[in-house]
Every structure is written in C-alpha cells, then in structure tokens.
Design a protein around this motif. Structure first.
Motif, PDB file in Angstrom:
ATOM      1  N   ARG A 142       0.870  -1.137   0.169  1.00 20.00           N
ATOM      2  CA  ARG A 142      -0.088   0.081   0.149  1.00 20.00           C
ATOM      3  C   ARG A 142       0.763   1.175   0.000  1.00 20.00           C
ATOM      4  N   ALA A 192     -24.049  35.118  -2.889  1.00 19.66           N
ATOM      5  CA  ALA A 192     -25.446  35.215  -2.131  1.00 19.66           C
ATOM      6  C   ALA A 192     -26.460  34.219  -2.446  1.00 19.66           C
ATOM      7  N   GLY A 193     -25.984  33.082  -2.695  1.00 18.46           N
ATOM      8  CA  GLY A 193     -26.740  31.852  -3.290  1.00 18.46           C
ATOM      9  C   GLY A 193     -26.857  31.492  -4.542  1.00 18.46           C
ATOM     10  N   THR A 249     -20.703  29.743  -4.106  1.00 17.89           N
ATOM     11  CA  THR A 249     -22.292  29.775  -3.965  1.00 17.89           C
ATOM     12  C   THR A 249     -22.577  30.666  -3.175  1.00 17.89           C
ATOM     13  N   ILE A 266     -19.689  25.440  -2.713  1.00 14.55           N
ATOM     14  CA  ILE A 266     -20.419  25.968  -1.672  1.00 14.55           C
ATOM     15  C   ILE A 266     -19.909  27.461  -1.295  1.00 14.55           C
TER      16      ILE A 266
END
Ligand SMILES: Nc1ncnc2c1ncn2[C@@H]1O[C@H](COP(=O)(O)OP(=O)(O)OP(=O)(O)O)[C@@H](O)[C@H]1O
Ligand SMILES: [Mg+2]
Lengths: 402, 292
Positions: free
Chosen positions: A187, A216-217, A212, A209
C-alpha cells in the motif's frame, strides 16, 4: 551506564528518539517502574517500542544487557546508578565507536563459540542466524538462563526470563510473514497524480459552496481534477525449477500484489531462471504464450515500477553466454545479463526481490549469479522488511550503474 | 507532567493481563495516548469500555472509516444547512456558531468531567490521518477560525487508539504514543476470558474445545487464524448443538464458526484428514502456481 542501555537498544535496531528517552526518564523519576526489574522492563517497552515487530529485538537487547544480573527483590542498583547520571550523549564519539568495535570482536568470538555449542545441543532451524545477523554487533542472545533466580513471587517471571522467552519472535518483520503483511507494505507504493493536469471531472463541493455562498446563494459549480494513484507496476516472476522451494512465499506475494487494487496498472509476466527474448504469460512458460521482451521495453514507459522476483540462482552460462538459455530448443543471441541490463536501463524504478534470505546469498550455489545480478538491480530478500525497503527504493529513481 | 495516579484495575467482564494493565496505567499517568494493536478479536475495542467502567468515566467512541477526515473529529461547519436556511429558512444565518457541529474529539474536550476517548481502528483512514491529529492530541486544543474560538480540553481525556495494522502509522505519531501489543492469550488466560462469557461450561467440553482451538491456531499458513471472539461463538454453538465433548477433536463440528475463509477450511481438512487434497490443488490455481 544508562547511556550504554540506550546504545544497546540502538545496536539491536530499536530506534529511540530523544523525546521518548526523556519521557522514560520522567516516568522513572515518577516511580513508574515500581520497584522491580520487571516493572522497568514493561515501562521501557511501553514507552520506547512502537511496534510489535521490535518486541523481539527489545527482548534480546534487554536479556543481553541484564542477563548477568540476578533478579533482586528491589530495583537493581544498576538502574539507580543510571538515574544519577546525565542523559546519553546523542552523538557517537570516535572513542565510543572504537570501544564498541573492540567489544564486537571479543563478543563475536564468544558468540561463535556459544553458537557452536548450542547447535550441537538443539536444532534451531537456522532462524537465529537469520534473525539477528547484521542488525547488531551484539547480535546474540547472550543471556544466561541458568544464572537467573526467580525471586519472591513464583508466579511472575523475572523480566530477564520474560525477555529470554522471546515470545514475540514471530512478529519480527525481517522474517517472512503472510499475504496481509505484504499487502500492507504494498500500500505504500502510491503516488498521487498532481492536480495540475487531466480533466476537471470531480465536483469540488467545498469550493462550490463557498462560491455559491459568496454569490449570495446563486449556484456556481466548481470542478476539480481527481487525485488518483498514478503508480503502474510491472511484475516479473521467476517460475524456474529452483523456485519450487519458495512457492509458498512467492504465492503470498503474488496474491498480495493481485489484491492490491490501488495501482493504476498491473502487468505480470513470468520467466524461467533469467530473462531473454520472451516473457511468458503464465508460470508454465509455455512456448506458445508469450510477449517479446523488446515489445515490453518499447511499450511500457519508464514510469512503470519494475519488480522482479527470482532466486537469481542459475548456472553462470545461463546468465553470461549467448545460447545459455536452459530451455531445450531455444537459443538466445544476447546473453541474459544483457537483457537484464537493458531492463534496468529502461526501468529506472526497479528492484529485484530474492526469496533466498540475504545471509545466504554468499553461501548458496547461485552466489556468482546472485552477485552479478545484484550489481545490476538493487536486490532485497523477499521478506516484509525487504519488501518495505524495496518499495522505498521504487519511490525514487535509483542511480543506474550498468 | 504526570497525572496523579488513577489506577486501572480491570473490570468484571473484561480480563486484563498484568502487562496490559501496566501499559494502561503508564499511559494514563504520562498523559499520552495509548496505541493498542493485536489480532482481531483480542479485546482492543473492549479495553476502552473496561477502562471507562473501571474508572467510572464516560466513554466517547470515534469510529474511523476509510473516508474519515481528521477535521471531522474536531468540528464540521455545516455550510449546506446555512445556505439552505439563508434561502428558505427563517432562522438567523449570521450566527455561524449554530452551524458548527463538534466532532468526537471536540466533544471529549468540552465535557466537564474527564472522559475516555476511543479512536477505534485508526488504520482504516488515510495515511495522513494520524499526522493531522498530532497537534490536537498533544495540546488537547484546537481553533475554530469561523467563530474565532479556541476549544481547549478542561480535562485531558484518556485517549485509547486501536489499530489492526492495515497501514503503518507515521513515526511522528508513534513517538507520541505509549504502545501496547495485546499478545494472544495463552490457554490459562483464555480460560478466564471464556469464563466471563460462559460461566457454567462443562469441564470436559471446555478442555476438548480449547485443545482443538489451539491446535487449529498452530497450523501455519492460515489466512485468518481463529481468535477469541470466534472461540466464544464456537463454544456457544457446541453447547447449543449438544455436541459430545469426546467427538470434538475428531469431528470438528461447526468448523465454519471458527474459520471464515474457505481456503482455510480446505487447508485444515487437508492437513488433518488428508482429504480434500485434490480440492485444494484445483480450487485455487495460485496454490500450485510455482510447483513444477
Ligand atoms: N480480555 C477479554 N475479556 C473478555 N472478553 C474478551 C476479551 N478479549 C476479547 N473478548 C471477547 O471478544 C470479543 C471481541 O473483542 P473486541 O471487539 O474488543 O476485539 P477487537 O480486538 O477490537 O477486534 P477487532 O480487531 O475485530 O476490532 C469481545 O466482544 C469479547 O466478547
Ligand atoms: Mg475492534
């Protein structure tokens, strides 16, 4: 004195950092060893040893160091003496080194005698030679079980006795272990692609996010390049006659490699004793099912990590001469060693894993070819520790000297 | 630095060896995380419960998965909820604090009484995971930039970390831990553990089952050796099945309870009875790949 214990631990291959050493001192001062050597043993182990793979080394170091002490009721004088002393010097002085070396010679002689005597008495399966060789100048278990008196409480064994029992021998990583341990080692063979190239295909949720929110959304999607393991592996396995004795070991590695699903690509070929013009698709090396070695060299770029597994033991002509190939009915224009050099030159990240334990490389029939091949490829023995070292080597380009 | 001695003595439902008890007390006294390794089923997870019970402390468990990030243990900022609220909700989104949810580590720091914090199976997570927690475990505090708050442990929790050795842990992390490997119990210790779970076992049955169990464990090249929890289940099965103790060794009833892998069943049957030989050789091609 305390310093000497520190160096004994180091000599037996237990890495002890300054912080840990200091923590041990603190604990001793706080009286945490209780008043017995056994308490001291467990305290040291809990604070200084960080893997069960080193428990056995610790036992050996401890037994070798305290072997000549009769277990007393209280904390031995020796330890109190240490506590008055300073911390160990962290640097090894010249004088110290000379001292150690001198010690080694004497020890070595004694050890040899002891060993010979021992081997007459009981069969040790050669493991002890393998286990301790190389790691330590004091690489022996020089304790004297006869000299240990078990004091007071008969149910609890003395620390030296406990250490001497070497319960943890099977966890040594320099001895061969199973598939799982191989997998764990494999690994580590990963290297994430940079986020600098490739297509942006992954939604970056956090950034989306953030964007966004700051809009302001109003939704704004942000895309990222995915990170993935970029390591590609080319595994070549010797399936020649002399490999039969190592079949279980090789199987374990084979299984582990196959189960490792974190490689970007995995290609496996087989060969018989040495690599020549052809690489075979299955271990029987049937003459109808192969890929030309030249093709492999041309097609697989030098990014591939090349792992060759083989005992490197063959007759010298199989390696050195044209026509040396062992198969009846086949002929090679180029000697095997040329093919190996070409492989090595092309695959800068490459290692050779040998199922024969390292200590035997100089004593086997194949010594000549082993040493020749080890000049070309970095060679490690096929143990968990060997594989770990090998993988470290596969992570960076090795200077090619062929 | 050393904390006043709290003495872990073990608990009624958990059998602890002197060695392990010692390590627990050393870790508590030195205020270091205790890293526990050992074969599956050797009571790693249960140890934390036992410590909590014995010392009368609350236990907080943080189960680690392959996707767990260190940050989640501290706190999560629920931006999505905040976004949602800003669009459709009536609540006040300017109070960011409402959207900060403490993780297990944060929770352990904030409780007023000392707690036992179990970080279970740390090796499941990403290789970097342990390193990401170094500072927080050392300092027992962390900073939340969104609210400009520092969360500091009122009482250092007793931290128990378990690992199944799926990955090696980073050296820097190891240096900060007290380490203990739970050795597989010897028959004597195992009898005590069994007695916790099956207090009224017929002596002959126990004897035969234990002998068989240790014999099976001694067979090399098993992929997964049966361990404590399997033995406990097996004993249960033997009792329920009304097995005659004298038949255990030769019949190996309910072997599937002990061995979970088909390959292992094959190996055992092969070694014990010389049966199933052909099966072993044919079933898994890889078995004989190198024999010519
Ligand atoms: N020392 C012990 N005393 C009492 N019961 C034990 C002991 N060790 C193991 N057991 C039994 O074995 C079961 C498994 O223990 P536990 O889940 O703690 O093991 P683990 O080491 O965490 O295993 P895993 O690695 O699979 O997580 C427990 O539920 C308990 O029944
Ligand atoms: Mg567990």
């Amino acid at each position: 004195m305390f310093t000497k214990f520190y160096y004994t631990l180091k000599d037996f291959g237990i890495p002890v950092s300054f912080n840990e050493w200091q923590l041990l001192l603190e604990a001793l001062e706080a009286g945490m060893a209780g008043s017995s050597l056994t308490g001291f043993y467990y305290l040291c182990r809990a604070v200084l040893v960080k893997t069960e793979a080193h428990y056995d080394r610790f036992d050996q170091a401890f037994a070798s160091f305290f072997g000549d002490i009769e277990t007393p009721e209280g904390l031995p004088e020796k330890i109190w003496e240490w506590l008055d002393k300073e911390l160990p010097e962290m640097e090894v002085s010249e004088a110290m080194r000379a001292n150690h070396q001198q010690l080694d010679l004497e020890e070595l002689k004694r050890m040899l005698e002891e060993r010979l005597a021992e081997q007459n008495e009981e069969h040790h399966g050669g493991n002890r030679w393998i286990g301790t060789g190389g790691t330590s100048p004091f690489g022996h278990s020089g304790y004297h079980p006869g000299g240990i008196r078990i004091g007071g409480n008969t149910r609890s064994l003395s620390a030296v006795k406990v250490a001497g029992m070497r319960k943890y021998q099977e966890f040594r990583t320099d001895e061969t272990l199973g598939v799982r341990q191989f997998q764990v080692a494999l690994r580590k063979l990963r290297q994430f692609t940079t986020r600098l190239d490739g297509a942006r295909t992954e939604l970056d949720l956090e950034a989306t996010i953030d964007k966004t929110c700051s809009n302001a959304g109003r939704l704004e999607l942000v895309w990222e390049r995915p990170r993935e393991n970029g390591i590609k592996v080319l595994l070549l396995m010797d399936s020649g006659g002399s490999m039969v004795s190592y079949s279980r070991l090789c199987n374990q590695l084979f299984t582990a490699v196959n189960r490792s699903n974190h490689f970007k690509d995995l290609k496996i070929f087989y060969f018989h004793n040495c690599i020549y013009d052809w690489l075979y698709h299955d271990p029987s090396c049937s003459l109808t099912d192969y890929t030309e070695t030249d093709y492999v060299l041309k097609t697989y770029d030098s990014d591939y990590r090349l792992i060759i597994v083989g005992d490197a033991s063959m007759s010298s002509y199989e390696l050195m001469r044209a026509g040396g190939i062992i198969e009846w009915g086949l002929y090679n224009d180029k000697p095997g060693i040329d093919w190996l050099r070409r492989m090595r030159q092309h695959f800068e990240y490459s290692v050779w894993l040998n199922p024969i334990p390292k200590n035997y490389w100089n004593w086997m029939e194949g010594t000549f070819t082993i040493s020749k091949i080890a000049e070309i490829f970095p060679m490690e023995s096929l143990t968990v520790e060997g594989l770990e070292t090998a993988i470290n080597k596969l992570r960076s380009r090795q200077a090619v000297q062929v | 630095m050393a904390r006043k001695a709290v003495d872990y003595k073990g608990s009624s439902d958990y059998i602890v060896s002197d060695e392990l008890r010692n390590s627990v007390n050393i870790a508590i006294a030195l205020q270091k995380p205790l890293l526990i390794k050992g074969e599956p089923g050797t009571g790693k997870t249960m140890l934390a419960q036992s410590i909590a019970d014995s010392l009368g402390l609350k236990l907080i468990i943080w189960n680690i998965k392959s996707t767990t990030k260190a940050q989640e243990g501290l706190y999560v900022y629920d931006t999505v909820q905040r976004l949602y609220d800003s669009q459709f909700g009536e609540s006040d989104v300017s109070d960011i604090k409402k959207y900060i949810k403490l993780g297990k580590l944060g929770e352990a720091f904030l409780t007023s009484d000392p707690v036992v914090l179990l970080i279970d199976e740390i090796d499941k997570a990403d290789l970097e995971f342990p390193n990401d927690l170094l500072w927080e475990l050392d300092q027992m505090s962390f900073y939340i930039p969104e609210t400009r708050e520092t969360i500091t442990a009122a009482n250092r929790p007793i931290v128990i970390i378990t690992s199944n050795a799926e990955k090696e842990l980073p050296d820097a992390f190891l240096r900060r831990c007290i380490f203990h490997y739970i050795a597989f119990p010897d028959p004597e210790g195992m009898e005590k553990i069994v007695a916790v779970h099956h207090p009224r076992l017929e002596k002959r049955l126990l004897e035969q089952a234990m002998e068989t169990f240790y014999m099976l464990r001694s067979i090399s090249n098993l992929q997964k050796r049966p361990s404590t929890s399997e033995l406990i289940d097996w004993l249960q099965a033997l009792v329920i099945g009304g097995i005659n103790p004298n038949k255990i060794k030769q019949d190996l009833p309910y072997l599937g309870v002990l061995l979970k892998k088909n390959e292992d069943l094959d190996i055992i049957l092969n070694q014990l009875h010389g049966k199933a030989q052909s099966r072993v050789q044919n079933a898994k091609g890889s078995f004989n790949r190198y024999r010519y």
